[in-house]
Design a protein around this motif. Structure first.
Motif, PDB file in Angstrom:
ATOM      1  N   TYR A 208       0.819  -1.206   0.000  1.00  0.00           N
ATOM      2  CA  TYR A 208       0.000   0.000   0.000  1.00  0.00           C
ATOM      3  C   TYR A 208       0.855   1.259   0.000  1.00  0.00           C
ATOM      4  CZ  TYR A 208      -4.403   2.454   0.765  1.00  0.00           C
ATOM      5  OH  TYR A 208      -5.507   3.249   0.611  1.00  0.00           O
ATOM      6  N   GLU A 209       1.972   1.244   0.747  1.00  0.00           N
ATOM      7  CA  GLU A 209       2.815   2.440   0.821  1.00  0.00           C
ATOM      8  C   GLU A 209       3.519   2.731  -0.496  1.00  0.00           C
ATOM      9  OE1 GLU A 209       4.941  -1.091   2.761  1.00  0.00           O
ATOM     10  OE2 GLU A 209       2.961  -0.113   2.850  1.00  0.00           O
ATOM     11  N   GLN A 210       3.565   1.756  -1.411  1.00  0.00           N
ATOM     12  CA  GLN A 210       4.206   1.989  -2.705  1.00  0.00           C
ATOM     13  C   GLN A 210       3.383   2.931  -3.588  1.00  0.00           C
ATOM     14  OE1 GLN A 210       4.596  -2.221  -3.787  1.00  0.00           O
ATOM     15  NE2 GLN A 210       6.828  -2.029  -3.677  1.00  0.00           N
ATOM     16  N   LEU A 211       2.176   3.231  -3.165  1.00  0.00           N
ATOM     17  CA  LEU A 211       1.333   4.162  -3.917  1.00  0.00           C
ATOM     18  C   LEU A 211       1.570   5.609  -3.507  1.00  0.00           C
ATOM     19  CD1 LEU A 211      -2.052   2.188  -3.988  1.00  0.00           C
ATOM     20  CD2 LEU A 211      -0.102   2.049  -5.556  1.00  0.00           C
ATOM     21  N   ASP A 212       2.333   5.838  -2.450  1.00  0.00           N
ATOM     22  CA  ASP A 212       2.644   7.204  -2.009  1.00  0.00           C
ATOM     23  C   ASP A 212       3.932   7.656  -2.690  1.00  0.00           C
ATOM     24  OD1 ASP A 212       0.445   7.469  -0.239  1.00  0.00           O
ATOM     25  OD2 ASP A 212       1.517   6.238   1.229  1.00  0.00           O
TER      26      ASP A 212
END
Length: 665
Positions: A208-212
């Motif tokens: 999920y954090e790879q989308l930031d």
């Protein structure tokens, strides 16, 4: 198409379709608009399954926008009419589709209504679900569209059906006060959730954090839903190009670059290559990408010719070779001789740039695409790609008439049928477009009702109505097929094909069956073929539903009165056989009697037909039942007694007695 540092904000080019990301039987018809690269017609695949496939994908990807629950609660009530309001790009149409899907029951139909009422009567049933998309209606047409909506609303409320309408953004002030209580305002769903859902449905694993990262948070806040769908598709393309061994970060960055940065790259490249021949080659390569190198070069020369560019007087051998030209434009000629762009989706950006920055040449681009259809090296697959790429740009730049014109040109008698497939593909793409689909359906109606219609255009319309429109808009397809089937100047093969498609539609849907009979009866004369269509519709051999009995009676009355007994006797006998086998009920006999009631001659002929059937070899029965000829005799005797009663005379009371004279009472 700029990055976040540009003044125009971040956007993604080249929409692939209207899918809002995130989250049968014979009467089931699900409307779903496909993208420009997802045609409804696929070789060897049932069209209904394709529509259902798109519906299943929408259900998997859909994320509820704000206001969805309130709209669903309203739609749960019989006769409900809901108007969806909200800014463009948040997935209003997909929301309408999902609301209708979730409000459906077994055996119900979901269908899009035309924004302008056509000749067909609108007769909804309680299980029917309808979509009315007014999102592309302008302010000048909105008052008339609202009157159409009000007429639909009255019938939906009376019948207990359901209707969801998408209203045009920015015209809320024009909404009639009577309709205001029906409005539900939608709010933008989470862009991050939408993008994540699309990735997971496509089988892409990520944290999920790879989308930031980079432009993504800004895109989640501003990009339309279909652009986030497009971006997820680019991630998949990047993964497939690089191989699954590379990381999600690599695919993500390449996809975002393809979506947001290439316009600047193309603009910079064109500043370096100002020559007409270089630019023509670049545009030709983008339109024929994946085709042979010599075809790309021929297309470039064709473009220069259409634009009236003077020929270069430099001897050909003194100019750069094709390989050098391709290399200067960052084009790769692969081992198989085909030309492709090195960067992901760069050809899309090139096409978009030319259509956006040379608006005065769009008509020339259209004529050029038409001329390219005759290039010998293009092939069927190359022509299909070229049609799709042109349609994408024409519809994106609000030029649907360019497609209409090419369809007409490609079906002229002088073309001798060579481009019928391309014309059909162009029409399918227009019909499948979210914004302009209704315009193409209206144009198809204008074509079939025009004073003159080219035979090849009629053939194209027949095929597309049968294979595309009949799946998504069956009632509108039926209207157009009926005109094609009854059009006297049409060649016999066209009328036969249209009639076959028309019957296929009506035989599988009781509502369509009744409406077709209703439209044919006023003009059911031998001269125009209406009686022939009715006669074929009455034959039980290929009927897949129980017919609506009132329409069944009216149709039999017209056929019996207008056709000789030798024409209608065989289907009567097949109904009697079906009754004997208990495939249908006694209402068949009642319908036949009512159709002939009051006409002594018709009743006599019906009587003789029944007697002939009782005496004939029961070839229509399974082998094990042939010996049971008594069942046929009992059916015939019962029917003949009913005919006697209808005549009001004593006469012969059984078929066995009548067989001695072959005459009725």
């Amino acid at each position: 198409m700029t990055g976040t540092g540009g003044t125009g904000g971040t956007s993604i080019s080249d929409p692939q379709g209207p899918v809002h990301s995130g989250g049968g039987d014979q009467n089931n018809t699900y409307y779903y608009s496909t993208g420009l690269r997802e045609p409804l017609v696929r070789a060897g695949v049932d069209r209904r399954e394709i529509v259902h496939e798109h519906r299943r994908r929408l259900a998997k990807c859909f994320v509820w926008p704000g206001g969805y629950a309130r709209a669903a609660d309203r739609l749960a009530r019989p006769g409900a009419v809901v108007l969806l309001e909200g800014p463009p790009g948040i997935g209003r149409r997909s929301t309408a589709t999902m609301l209708l899907v979730e409000a459906s029951v077994q055996g119900s139909r979901i269908e899009e209504l035309p924004t302008v009422r056509e000749e067909e009567s609108f007769e909804p049933s309680p299980d029917d679900r309808y979509l009315l998309d007014l999102s592309s209606i302008g302010d000048s047409d909105y008052p008339a569209a609202q009157r159409t909506l009000m007429s639909y609303r009255a019938l939906v409320e009376e019948s207990g059906a359901r209707l969801v309408t998408v209203t045009p953004s920015g015209l809320e002030w024009m909404l009639d006060a009577e309709l205001a209580p029906l409005v539900v305002h939608l709010e933008r769903p989470s862009g991050r959730a939408v993008f994540s859902r699309h990735l997971r449905v496509r089988g892409v694993r990520f944290e999920y954090e790879q989308l930031d990262h980079g432009d993504l948070p800004h895109l989640f806040e501003t990009a339309p839903m279909w652009e986030l769908d497009r971006l997820a598709g680019l991630v998949v393309q990047a993964r497939d190009r690089a191989g699954h061994g590379t990381s999600f970060e690599h695919w993500r960055d390449e996809a975002v670059a393809a979506a947001t940065n290439w316009s600047q790259q193309v603009a910079g490249e064109l500043r370096q290559h100002r020559g007409a021949e270089e630019r023509a080659l670049l545009l030709a390569a983008s339109m024929t990408s994946g085709g042979p190198a010599d075809t790309v070069l021929s297309a470039a020369y064709s473009l220069l010719g259409v634009l009236g560019h003077p020929q270069d007087e430099t001897p050909r051998l003194a100019r750069a070779g094709l390989g050098e030209q391709l290399e200067e434009l960052s084009l790769a000629r692969e081992d198989d001789g085909r030309v492709r762009f090195v960067r992901l989706a760069y050809d899309d950006a090139v096409r978009r740039h030319f259509w956006e920055n040379f608006p005065d040449l769009r008509a020339d681009f259209r004529d050029w695409v038409g001329a390219c259809m005759e290039l010998p090296g293009l092939g069927a697959e190359g022509r299909a790609r070229l049609v799709a790429r042109f349609a994408e740009q024409a519809l994106r730049t609000d030029r649907p008439d360019d497609l209409h014109l090419l369809i007409e040109r490609w079906t002229q008698p002088s073309v001798q049928g060579r481009l019928r497939a391309e014309a059909a593909a162009a029409l399918e793409l227009g019909l499948s477009h979210e914004r302009y689909g209704s315009r193409f359906r209206s144009h198809a109606y204008q074509w079939v009702t025009a004073a003159r219609l080219a035979p090849d255009l009629a053939r194209v319309l027949t095929v597309v109505c049968r294979q595309v429109m009949a799946v998504t808009h069956p009632e509108q397809a039926m209207v157009r097929l009926r005109h094609l089937a009854l059009r006297q100047e049409n060649p016999e093969d066209i009328k036969a094909a249209a009639r076959s498609a028309l019957l296929e539609l009506a035989r599988g849907n009781r509502g369509l069956y009744g409406r077709l009979v209703h439209r044919l009866l006023p003009r059911a004369r031998p001269a125009d073929g209406g009686l022939d269509v009715l006669l074929a519709l009455l034959d039980p051999a290929e009927l897949r539903v129980h017919p609506p009995w009132q329409a069944f009676v009216f149709a039999w009355r017209a056929v019996m009165a207008g056709k000789p007994a030798r024409a209608w006797s065989p289907p009567v006998q097949r109904w009697l056989a079906a009754l004997t086998l208990r495939q249908v009920g006694e209402e068949v006999l009642n319908a036949l009697l009512l159709a002939a009631y009051g006409d002594r001659d018709l009743l006599n002929r019906l009587y003789v037909t029944t007697c002939d059937w009782a005496d004939s070899e029961p070839v229509d029965m399974p082998e094990g039942l042939r010996a049971q000829c008594g069942a046929r005799a009992r059916t015939a005797d019962r029917f003949c007694r009913e005919i006697d009663l209808a005549q009001g005379v004593g006469g012969l009371s059984s078929a066995s007695g009548a067989r001695a004279t072959r005459e009725g009472p």
